[in-house]
Design an enzyme around this catalytic site. Sequence first.
Site, mmCIF file in Angstrom:
data_model
loop_
_atom_site.group_PDB
_atom_site.id
_atom_site.type_symbol
_atom_site.label_atom_id
_atom_site.label_comp_id
_atom_site.label_asym_id
_atom_site.label_seq_id
_atom_site.Cartn_x
_atom_site.Cartn_y
_atom_site.Cartn_z
ATOM 1 N N LYS A 36 -66.796 -74.988 -26.694
ATOM 2 C CA LYS A 36 -66.716 -73.645 -26.110
ATOM 3 C C LYS A 36 -67.484 -73.584 -24.805
ATOM 4 O O LYS A 36 -68.546 -74.198 -24.664
ATOM 5 C CB LYS A 36 -67.283 -72.613 -27.076
ATOM 6 N N TYR A 79 -76.112 -65.848 -23.259
ATOM 7 C CA TYR A 79 -76.478 -66.638 -24.438
ATOM 8 C C TYR A 79 -77.704 -67.473 -24.107
ATOM 9 O O TYR A 79 -77.746 -68.133 -23.085
ATOM 10 C CB TYR A 79 -75.314 -67.577 -24.812
ATOM 11 N N GLU A 119 -63.118 -69.250 -22.485
ATOM 12 C CA GLU A 119 -63.681 -67.911 -22.689
ATOM 13 C C GLU A 119 -64.023 -67.225 -21.362
ATOM 14 O O GLU A 119 -65.139 -67.301 -20.873
ATOM 15 C CB GLU A 119 -64.946 -67.989 -23.553
ATOM 16 N N LYS A 156 -60.505 -67.452 -25.848
ATOM 17 C CA LYS A 156 -61.466 -66.528 -26.461
ATOM 18 C C LYS A 156 -61.710 -65.384 -25.475
ATOM 19 O O LYS A 156 -62.636 -65.409 -24.678
ATOM 20 C CB LYS A 156 -62.781 -67.245 -26.801
ATOM 21 N N SER A 191 -63.545 -64.978 -33.275
ATOM 22 C CA SER A 191 -64.615 -65.952 -33.031
ATOM 23 C C SER A 191 -65.867 -65.108 -32.789
ATOM 24 O O SER A 191 -66.263 -64.871 -31.644
ATOM 25 C CB SER A 191 -64.302 -66.838 -31.825
ATOM 26 N N GLU A 211 -64.842 -63.934 -20.314
ATOM 27 C CA GLU A 211 -65.164 -62.634 -20.893
ATOM 28 C C GLU A 211 -65.328 -61.561 -19.818
ATOM 29 O O GLU A 211 -66.149 -61.691 -18.919
ATOM 30 C CB GLU A 211 -66.455 -62.704 -21.710
ATOM 31 N N ARG A 234 -85.320 -71.284 -37.008
ATOM 32 C CA ARG A 234 -83.926 -71.315 -36.552
ATOM 33 C C ARG A 234 -83.102 -72.227 -37.464
ATOM 34 O O ARG A 234 -81.965 -71.909 -37.827
ATOM 35 C CB ARG A 234 -83.842 -71.792 -35.097
ATOM 36 N N ASP A 265 -73.775 -70.316 -32.027
ATOM 37 C CA ASP A 265 -74.184 -71.134 -30.888
ATOM 38 C C ASP A 265 -75.226 -70.454 -30.007
ATOM 39 O O ASP A 265 -75.370 -70.776 -28.827
ATOM 40 C CB ASP A 265 -72.969 -71.495 -30.046
#
Length: 367
Positions: free
Chosen positions: A151, A367, A192, A234, A305, A194, A60, A38
Amino acid sequence: MANPRSRFASYLTPAQEDELRQIANAIVAPGKGILAADESVGTMGKRLQNINVENTEDNRRKYRELLFTSEDCLSNNISGVILFDETFRQTTGDGKPFVQVLKDKGIIPGIKVDKGVVPLAGTHNECTTQGLDGLAERCAEYKKGGCGFAKWRCVLKISDSTPSYEAMMENANVLARYATICQQNGLVPIVEPEVLPDGDHNLETAKRVTEEVLAFQYKALADHHVFLEGTLLKPNMVTAGQGCTTKYTAQDIAKATVEALNRRVPAAVAGITFLSGGQSEGDATLNLNAINQYSGRKPWALTFSYGRALQASVLKAWGGKDENIKAAQQELIKLAQANGAAAVGKFSGAAGGAAGSDSLFVANHAY
């Protein structure tokens, strides 16, 4: 007696709960985990730059086609793939939608639905994640287009003054709101929160902060009446900061991680799919294996993941050349098999592929 569904507006129907539970359980079936593909356009550009490939939409697309058209045995260890919006809409060279390619393999397509991190005002360079506006409509489109899960990533940093109460509260709440919207649209939410590996903190500090972040997270999910059996967590593994001079074993990391999760994550959660968090391919596999071999109580499936830790060797083997596609696909299958074994505590042998020992750490990773 009052009907609880009239009091709690976000309650799901039994049929909705059953569908979410089934999807979540399929994703964390024994020996299976998630390929996170992703990466945003910008992040994918950095990956391609490392192998001297131009960051164009077709390049890509070609790379994602390489991943998704690997041999059917990939589905023995990969249960789900997280897509980016661009990838969700793309097709193979001969016109077959990527979503259909995955479904035909028995792999559940998922989708990243957040719109990236933004500064959180009034904090010491902390952030939150945007993307709630229009989320219900996007989720409905992704569900209709074949996705089964979603996600959303939030990040928290360890320093002398962070993560702050404000950052933990805000990020826990935005993840809970996202989770509710996903479930009402038939998507299993991957939650998630993190805790970044940036810094020189030791393992005990990482453990305490991870516990605190998870405490905020599950309070928020409870407040928002999120159906835990239809969710996946996650989290980061509990590892010391990248700048910490003390070296810890995989067994140390496993003990700290399982203890933190036991103290804060309800047993009702369907499964835990760890992010690799900048670990090398080899370390990500070895640490996951140690976590599953740890003798402590583990009421959930503990699997992977991974993005970078399933792709570094693949990119290296491909190098942007068509003649290397098969070799690159073999790297992916090898990594998937290794982590599938680690997800049930049965990995043995050399960990990682062509880039197995390379550090994949990126400071303040976005990201």
